[in-house]
Design an enzyme around this catalytic site. Structure first.
Site, PDB file in Angstrom:
ATOM      1  N   SER A 151       0.802  -1.222   0.000  1.00 24.19           N
ATOM      2  CA  SER A 151       0.000   0.000   0.000  1.00 24.19           C
ATOM      3  C   SER A 151       0.835   1.272   0.000  1.00 24.19           C
ATOM      4  CB  SER A 151      -0.953   0.022   1.199  1.00 24.19           C
ATOM      5  OG  SER A 151      -0.230   0.093   2.409  1.00 24.19           O
TER       6      SER A 151
ATOM      7  N   LYS B  91       0.520   4.487   7.075  1.00 27.77           N
ATOM      8  CA  LYS B  91      -0.064   5.362   6.066  1.00 27.77           C
ATOM      9  C   LYS B  91       0.395   6.802   6.302  1.00 27.77           C
ATOM     10  CE  LYS B  91      -2.800   2.357   3.969  1.00 27.77           C
ATOM     11  NZ  LYS B  91      -2.182   1.169   4.608  1.00 27.77           N
TER      12      LYS B  91
END
Length: 229
Positions: free
Chosen positions: A149, A187
């Protein structure tokens, strides 16, 4: 002692000078460090110059000279290190002598994966060695990356990330975030009013938009290690 960004910029300038003898432009330095404006580059250049690591050569545009490397690090050693500074841009050239032992050990908590809080990952018998300049202002720990990701920031599946323990972070920083006290994820943090956005670095993934109370910051990304095979 240099900050992580100062160290990163110094290594980037050194590599460009070593590759072609030409200093990078301020736009190139801004992009390499992931900064939003060139003013941040100017501040880093000034800090490096004040500390005696670089010198701007008079009457020549874009001309920088490296005077020394941190911690008596030689130019050659800087080129060969398998440590990726916090731009996390991908490096494809295999170092001729990968260095494994950096002398500072931090806990390796395991793989950061969905559904596993950081506390549950802790393994007190497992450690990883890192360079001293990667240590943040607080305690640090390491995690193994699981998934893709964040690949557009050069953070790949199987990499080891160095995390500075923290319960807050600035917008744009890559963080370990615990969602609903159940799911840990790596993230980029972005605030949007009463909401927190957890932004992936892979166009195949969607941004998570969550109520601020559901997200707990557990650390900021300060370094990355990659094993070359």
């Amino acid at each position: 002692m240099l900050t992580a960004k100062q160290q990163q910029l110094l290594l980037f300038i050194q590599k460009r000078l070593s590759d072609n003898g030409v200093s990078p432009s301020f736009d190139e330095m801004k992009d390499a460090l992931g900064l939003k404006s060139k003013s941040g580059v100017h501040r880093l250049i000034n800090a490096l110059e004040e500390r005696g690591f670089i010198r701007r050569m008079a009457n020549r545009a874009r001309a920088l000279e490296i005077l020394k490397m941190p911690d008596n690090q030689t130019v050659e050693k800087a080129k060969e290190s398998n440590v990726i500074a916090p731009t996390f841009g991908q490096q494809h050239k295999k170092p001729s002598k990968p260095q494994q032992d950096y002398g500072v050990e931090i806990p390796l908590h395991g793989r950061i994966a969905a559904g596993t809080p950081i506390e549950a990952l802790e393994n007190r018998d497992s450690f990883v060695s890192i360079p001293p300049h990667m240590l943040g202002r607080g305690n640090c720990y390491a995690l193994e990356v699981s998934g893709d990701s964040m690949i557009e920031l050069g953070i790949l599946d199987g990499d080891t990330v160095v995390i500075e323990s923290a319960d807050t972070a600035h917008d744009g920083e890559v963080v370990v975030a615990l969602v609903d006290r159940e799911e840990a994820t790596l993230k980029t943090l972005r605030r949007n009013g009463q909401f927190i956005e957890l932004v992936p670095a892979n166009r195949e993934y969607s941004t998570q938009v969550l109520e601020a109370g559901r997200v707990q910051v557990q650390g900021r990304l300060v370094g990355l290690l990659r094993q070359y095979h």
